[in-house]
Design a protein around this motif. Structure first.
Motif, short mmCIF file in Angstrom:
data_model
loop_
_atom_site.label_atom_id
_atom_site.label_comp_id
_atom_site.label_asym_id
_atom_site.label_seq_id
_atom_site.Cartn_x
_atom_site.Cartn_y
_atom_site.Cartn_z
N PRO A 106 0.89 -1.10 -0.01
CA PRO A 106 0.08 0.06 0.01
C PRO A 106 0.88 1.41 0.02
CG PRO A 106 -0.15 -1.20 2.16
CD PRO A 106 0.65 -2.00 1.08
N ALA A 107 0.48 2.30 -0.60
CA ALA A 107 1.15 3.46 -0.67
C ALA A 107 1.42 4.03 0.60
CB ALA A 107 0.34 4.63 -1.20
N PRO A 108 2.64 4.57 0.81
CA PRO A 108 2.98 5.04 2.28
C PRO A 108 1.92 6.29 2.54
CG PRO A 108 4.64 5.68 0.75
CD PRO A 108 3.85 4.56 0.13
N MET A 109 1.74 6.53 3.84
CA MET A 109 0.61 7.60 4.28
C MET A 109 1.42 8.92 4.11
SD MET A 109 -1.96 5.74 5.17
CE MET A 109 -2.21 7.39 4.21
N HIS A 110 2.80 8.97 4.42
CA HIS A 110 3.32 10.34 4.54
C HIS A 110 4.59 10.47 3.64
CE1 HIS A 110 0.75 11.20 8.10
NE2 HIS A 110 1.21 9.97 8.53
N LEU A 111 4.45 10.93 2.32
CA LEU A 111 5.41 10.91 1.67
C LEU A 111 6.28 12.07 1.83
CD1 LEU A 111 3.11 10.96 -1.60
CD2 LEU A 111 4.87 9.01 -0.94
N PRO A 112 7.65 11.54 1.86
CA PRO A 112 8.77 12.93 2.00
C PRO A 112 8.68 13.67 0.97
CG PRO A 112 9.64 10.93 0.94
CD PRO A 112 8.35 10.88 0.94
N VAL A 113 9.12 14.85 1.29
CA VAL A 113 9.38 15.88 0.49
C VAL A 113 9.71 15.93 -0.98
CG1 VAL A 113 9.87 18.66 0.15
CG2 VAL A 113 9.35 17.68 2.37
N ILE A 114 10.83 15.41 -1.01
CA ILE A 114 11.19 14.96 -2.64
C ILE A 114 10.99 13.84 -2.72
CG2 ILE A 114 13.32 15.10 -3.96
CD1 ILE A 114 14.69 16.97 -1.88
N SER B 172 -3.72 4.02 -9.45
CA SER B 172 -4.61 2.98 -9.27
C SER B 172 -4.38 1.86 -10.10
CB SER B 172 -6.27 3.50 -9.53
OG SER B 172 -6.12 4.18 -10.77
N ALA B 173 -4.77 0.66 -9.62
CA ALA B 173 -4.35 -0.49 -10.18
C ALA B 173 -5.37 -1.40 -10.13
CB ALA B 173 -3.01 -1.17 -9.86
N SER B 174 -5.82 -2.29 -11.05
CA SER B 174 -6.78 -3.25 -11.09
C SER B 174 -5.99 -4.49 -10.59
CB SER B 174 -7.60 -3.43 -12.35
OG SER B 174 -8.23 -4.76 -12.62
N ARG C 62 -4.85 1.38 -4.58
CA ARG C 62 -3.91 2.42 -4.87
C ARG C 62 -2.75 1.62 -4.70
NH1 ARG C 62 -5.40 6.29 -7.75
NH2 ARG C 62 -3.95 7.58 -6.68
N ARG C 63 -1.71 1.75 -5.64
CA ARG C 63 -0.29 1.44 -5.19
C ARG C 63 0.50 2.71 -5.54
NH1 ARG C 63 0.32 -4.04 -9.26
NH2 ARG C 63 -0.82 -5.48 -7.67
N SER C 64 1.82 2.41 -4.90
CA SER C 64 2.75 3.45 -5.04
C SER C 64 3.69 2.95 -6.27
CB SER C 64 3.62 3.75 -3.77
OG SER C 64 4.53 2.49 -3.65
N ILE C 65 4.12 4.03 -6.86
CA ILE C 65 5.08 3.64 -7.96
C ILE C 65 6.39 4.44 -7.72
CG2 ILE C 65 3.98 5.18 -9.38
CD1 ILE C 65 4.67 3.17 -11.89
N GLU C 66 7.49 3.92 -7.88
CA GLU C 66 8.85 4.58 -7.73
C GLU C 66 9.04 5.43 -9.43
OE1 GLU C 66 10.99 4.42 -5.39
OE2 GLU C 66 9.37 3.59 -4.10
N ASP C 67 9.84 6.41 -9.24
CA ASP C 67 10.37 6.80 -10.51
C ASP C 67 11.07 5.88 -11.33
OD1 ASP C 67 9.53 9.18 -9.68
OD2 ASP C 67 11.21 10.17 -9.56
N ALA D 134 -1.57 -18.63 -9.17
CA ALA D 134 -1.23 -17.36 -8.66
C ALA D 134 -1.17 -17.63 -7.20
CB ALA D 134 -2.18 -16.17 -9.05
N CYS D 135 -0.03 -16.99 -6.65
CA CYS D 135 0.07 -17.32 -5.25
C CYS D 135 0.19 -15.69 -4.60
CB CYS D 135 1.32 -17.93 -4.94
SG CYS D 135 2.80 -17.10 -5.66
N MET D 136 -0.39 -14.81 -5.16
CA MET D 136 -0.29 -13.31 -4.57
C MET D 136 -1.11 -12.33 -5.50
SD MET D 136 3.53 -12.10 -5.47
CE MET D 136 4.16 -13.38 -4.42
N PRO D 137 -1.51 -11.32 -4.97
CA PRO D 137 -2.19 -10.52 -5.82
C PRO D 137 -1.65 -10.33 -7.23
CG PRO D 137 -2.29 -9.52 -3.54
CD PRO D 137 -1.24 -10.87 -3.66
N LEU D 138 -2.35 -10.06 -8.03
CA LEU D 138 -1.88 -10.18 -9.51
C LEU D 138 -2.58 -9.00 -10.45
CD1 LEU D 138 -0.04 -11.27 -11.68
CD2 LEU D 138 -1.76 -13.03 -12.03
N SER D 139 -1.94 -8.14 -10.99
CA SER D 139 -2.73 -7.32 -11.86
C SER D 139 -2.58 -8.01 -13.17
CB SER D 139 -1.83 -6.01 -12.26
OG SER D 139 -2.18 -5.02 -10.92
N LEU D 140 -3.50 -8.07 -14.16
CA LEU D 140 -3.73 -8.96 -15.31
C LEU D 140 -3.23 -8.02 -16.32
CD1 LEU D 140 -6.82 -10.87 -14.39
CD2 LEU D 140 -4.41 -11.67 -14.61
#
Lengths: 435, 435, 435, 435
Positions: C9-17, C24-26, C38-43, C76-82
């Motif tokens: 899950p996306a972290p609650m408190h994002l750092p400034v930079i 969003s993801a299915s 909701r998922r977080s995505i890195e640069d 599948a053995c864990m959540p999977l986006s198709l």
């Protein structure tokens, strides 16, 4: 990716926790200007191994750089370490490398393709435009060759060696790769006949690989009687043909300096008087006669049974790079056969193209090699099994006729590698430098 | 084109200017009903040679006809001379034949295609629908086999023999042709690895041809220890694996009678308990384990250097025709490899097709051969040259373990050919009948 | 290489930079348990692009996961986006990437091979053992699929699109790749004849590619009249054959859920009563009759001129994965022809292997694809040139029969994609989800 | 096999039960010495059909014989009927022929190989040394061409025509065969790019076959604007490039007389000033620039997406036989691509072979064709089916720009066939003579 060994002189005061060390390297600075230098080497980077080089074979292209600071059209524009036929031992392992241990013996595949362009993905990585090849002046800054004490090299391009493959044989995996690639491109069916023009290292190995691939008769030719005799005596070829030298030619000793990238061959051009004094048509007639003679030699020892056999061999491997040999190749090959251009040489050639066209003789060039090292290692490993009924390559170790110890003696190796016999009249095949 | 030898009894009173003469022939009239008969033979017709048959090898399909008057789905419907692995001497020459002299020694290619249909013109004449094949019940009237004193055969399908090829070896050119065709279809690159399932005549020759084609490691397997030992000792294969027989199987001696068209192989099915008592899944598991064992055997003797090698061999030649062996073949082959179906056998098979599908393992069948006799002759001729470094086939003469003289002794030959050892416990490989 | 989008899950408190953002993801959590999250995505990392996904097509394997949380043997053995048939726009560019700009439109090749093993280097990277393929449960942790707002993907596996290729067509490059690979493996010569079993997305595209490759007659078959009509009307095939359904079959609607990895096909098995009530022999007879009927259909409209044509088609593409269709395929193919296994399905099949063996019909499986995206893009680009005389693929945009907007509507898309007609009785071919 | 029509004058007094009849024939006795004569023709022999010739196309080699009584190195040594692109109707059937009826419409394959030598059996019968080819001076006595009222021809080499193929199109099956063979040898994968040098009949048909085989972009070039425009307008190629003529060249009208065996092409040499006044190096530079321009033309209309595309086309078909065009071909082809030598021309050529060698560009010649007529007929038959989405060849009937009726008008046909435009300024493509 940074070059694995920099040209900068080693820093004077190394920090306590050094990431670099100092090695000696044989570096060419101009024609015949070979120097033994100290270079610094970084620790192996991500994906790299550090290899202590043990044996490096001298190739025709090395000799060309040594003499002219250039190889064909390629001119060196900065100091260049030579040597690309090398084997060694793993002495350090970079991050993110698995499957290797310090002490592993390896052969180096020294051409690094990009791995991502269309032609890399299709499996023909030897044609990658971004290829960086050690000891070649093509990429700038030049990708430094292996005549160094140690080099950092991508682990992906280091091939582990079984115990039964010597460092010498492993160094020869490089020219063997050319031969494997040539035969793969030719894809002879078992029982085919082959002709190999030129009995230098690459010609010999190509002949051996043609036999390995199932060719029933492999005729090798050269102007040098010693090489032809060697080829047949050691089982590289089934038949040999010595191209007669005319009386008044003086090209014999210098000709080898033209060298190809992938092994030197004594050219057949001695057989011809200067082109200017001979019409091209009669040149072609000579080539045709030569082809006929080569074929009849093979056929006389093995009575003609299949009526098509006098039409030519199935495959001709041209390993000299000489125009006159391409003529012979075209005339000596049967309709529907193949001529493989192995030896690099005359860039512009005048050829009887209708001979190929009307008889559907495919003309296929080869440039270095791809996917050959695992094959070569498998073939050399099979030698050691000692099966009762042959089917294994002749000894590669035996091809190393001269050995120089220490990078400081590189000059002598280059000088000798440009000759076909040494001072004692012994055959010069492969000269190696041992670290 | 009329059959070369008619079934009619010889006429009692020959006319003065006879065009026919009388020969003896071994003719099968029903299961085990083999008779020595007199037949008349015409002079050779346009394009034909008359051949005095010297040596005929007994093939698995011959044994099948002998025992059942049928081979697989093909049932004989009239008297049938057997034998299609034959060599002989030219005794008469028909009109419009050139290039042959009386006394020439020849090998017979006994399948005569139409030569004009699409597939003939494309060079795959073995698939010609109008093919007539001696000793087979497929065409009606049957095209009579070679166990006759003399036969008339199209000159175009007689292959002249050099002196160094014996009549025995020439007879074996027929099963060798199957092996050549199998390897041509597989087109291994030099240095490939191969597995051969079944060490009968065709399996042995296929293994030898795989080596000839440059395979670096060729493992042969059979339930019969003697055959496996023979294969490795004589250099047909580099490695051998004896498939263990379970305790309670009784299929060992009779199994060979299932025979394939082109050479008999001891099937591996002895290893399995009856399918009905074993779930198919566990059958597959056994096959997979067997494949793993075979691979590890090879790899243990030759330490694994290339990481992909444990994925399987490049090419598997299935020479038994057994379903269980097809399972093993599929599991033993690497992704992107090939399984060549050589041995004919079970027409309907239950196979783990996804193993082939998902790993892109090509499944290629072979049916007899095309364009193989000139190749075979060239390979046997090369044996005689005695090159120092191998690359020649093992001796074919050596494969003839038993010899019967005279067509009157054909029965004994057929009986022995259905066994794997003779009364003295010696290996039975190829049984031949000499005229 | 880390998965491009994590499951955390996306972290609650994002750092400034922040280097991460929220998308969003299915995500599928179990059979039919599809959640919008909701998922977080890195640069984007070194060598990566960040892609805003525009269009994703639903494939048969997606439907299988959706219904069973498994696809064939893969669970599948864990959540999977198709979703793996996707196109999008570049929104961010990682370090060391060149040749791309923000805003570039791209198609995603979602299988990432290692690039360094033997089979990758030989150009068959689809067979790489280390392949990670989005939306598949094979690698663990699963490589997440494209039904996400944005994903990070290696730039090397993003293919730039010219303006004339829509996002829909670009998404269809994935099943088109399967078709291209199938036809490349078949390598038909121009003027060949082909049969395609199954008229789902992959079957249609394979038929079109067979025509593109020069096949003169391409017959497509299915039990679904609508699909067959569509195929012929739109020029995917030259001939269509509707396999008759028996009266009492109820398999029509559910059959599609068996799905193949690469596109769904209506299986032909409706034509058969249950195997248990029918002897296998009569099953084979049915298949043989079906094959004869299909061939005669083609031949009746085009009078038979070449005598061999009634022997079968040159190439059969089996796109259903059904055993009965493999039977038909084997009987419908001429001697010397090829059967390409495209549709994945029954892992263990009982087949009349002698039909392939004795007629040398090559059985070649295909697994996904390699080196196909540049080809597909070139072919779609050529469509836009509007040459007067055809030779271009049918419209891929036209194949998108249903469109769902927003990841929140993914469920509807999966439900519809498992049917062959929608509530209005319209044909369901390709269902896409637009971001 | 006797020549099908003898040269002897018809006997004066025919016997009552005649086996011969009298026909008219157009016979060439020397340069431009074309005579209309009466010849006798026997009834068709075993295996032969008697064909009333309907349409014969004039080929470049015919024009060469007409003008010089020679074609390249081949000099006629006796009266010779020309014409080898022919179709007609069966009027009589010899013994032992089945499958034909009087009235059948057929295309003639006029090269008769031996059918029994090694290369025939391997399916490359076009390379048969014993080949007899109508209208060629190669075999002596010459095998007479088709410009005769009727000829006897082996039924095996007559190909039945479906109703939808006109006699004109059927005559053009001969040059189409050259194109089919060229493309078969090139074996492009779908989506490839091709360049065709020369837009004569064979160049046009080769371009069309390249498109048929799936090439996505086919650029055709010629010095003749009309031909290039025709090629693109009619869909033979996707792109056209007119090679600029220099101001002071006078070679335009005569150049075509050099003709190739298989269709004439306007050579590109007009672009070059005489070789003697221009260094060879600058010739090569011109060819390289020309190649770059051709490539950029194609790429500008289709924005470059795949980075390798600027390296050259996958396949170049050289259809002019000119050395300068071979230069262009080599420079215009990508590493790993192929140059197919189609147009026969300059026997000895000076070529930048290193361009092919170092980039592994295969150089493959083609000589006539093998196994192409069934393919051609299948492709023309498919045209009539009228599928909605193209994939069919452009109209061959449309290529017949000029028609002469009656053998007595052959002279006019030959004169016109040597020009590129007629008196009215209309394009001259294919000139035919109708019986």
């Amino acid at each position: 990716m940074a070059p694995s060994a920099s040209d900068e002189p080693a820093p004077m005061h190394l920090p306590v926790i050094s990431k670099a060390s100092t090695i000696s390297a044989s570096v060419l600075h101009g024609p015949r200007d070979l120097r033994l230098e100290r270079r610094s080497i970084e620790d192996p980077d991500v994906g790299e191994l550090q290899i202590a080089v043990k044996t490096t074979g001298i190739c025709g292209s090395d000799v060309s750089y040594y003499k002219k600071f250039a190889n064909g059209d390629l001119c060196a524009c900065m100091p260049l370490s030579l040597g690309h036929e090398s084997s060694g031992t793993v002495v350090a392992i970079g991050p993110h490398v698995s499957g290797f241990s310090v002490g592993d013996r390896v052969a180096l595949e020294v051409g690094i393709p990009c791995g991502q362009c269309g032609i890399c993905r299709q499996g023909r990585y030897n044609l990658c435009k971004k290829m960086r090849f050690r000891s070649s002046a093509k990429s700038v800054p030049h990708f430094q060759g292996c005549l160094q004490e140690r080099i950092n090299h991508p682990a992906n391009w280091c091939h582990k060696l079984p115990d039964n493959i010597s460092f010498d044989a492993a160094a020869l995996l490089e020219p063997l790769s050319v031969a494997i690639h040539a035969v793969n491109r030719a894809s002879p069916t078992p029982g085919s006949t082959a002709l190999v023009l030129g009995a230098g290292t690459v010609g010999l190995l190509t002949a051996a690989m043609a036999r390995q691939a199932g060719c029933a008769a492999v005729t090798i030719t050269d102007v040098d009687q010693g090489r032809v005799d060697y080829a047949v005596a050691k089982g590289f070829a089934t038949h040999g043909y010595v191209v007669p030298r005319p009386l008044h030619t003086s090209s014999s000793s210098s000709s080898i300096s033209s060298g190809s990238m992938s092994g030197t061959s004594t050219p057949l051009d001695g057989v011809m008087t200067p082109a200017s004094t001979l019409s091209f048509r009669s040149q072609l007639d000579s080539a045709r006669m030569l082809a006929t003679e080569m074929l009849s030699l093979t056929n006389s020892s093995t009575p003609l049974l299949v009526e098509d056999e006098d039409d030519g061999v199935d495959i001709t491997f041209e390993c000299t790079g000489k125009e006159i040999c391409m003529h012979t190749a075209l005339y000596a090959t049967r309709p529907g056969g193949k001529v493989i251009m192995v030896g690099m040489g005359t860039p512009i050639q005048t050829l009887p193209m209708s001979v190929a066209h009307l008889r559907e003789i495919d003309i296929l060039g080869i440039f270095r090699y791809a996917n050959t090292y695992p094959t070569g290692i498998r073939l050399l490993r099979a030698q050691a099994l000692g099966s009762p009924s042959g089917f294994t390559l002749p000894s590669l170790d035996d091809m190393v006729t001269h050995r120089f110890k220490g990078l400081e003696n590189a000059r002598g190796a280059f000088e000798l590698a440009s000759r076909t016999v040494d001072d004692d009249g012994n055959l010069v095949l492969k000269v190696v430098i041992e670290a």
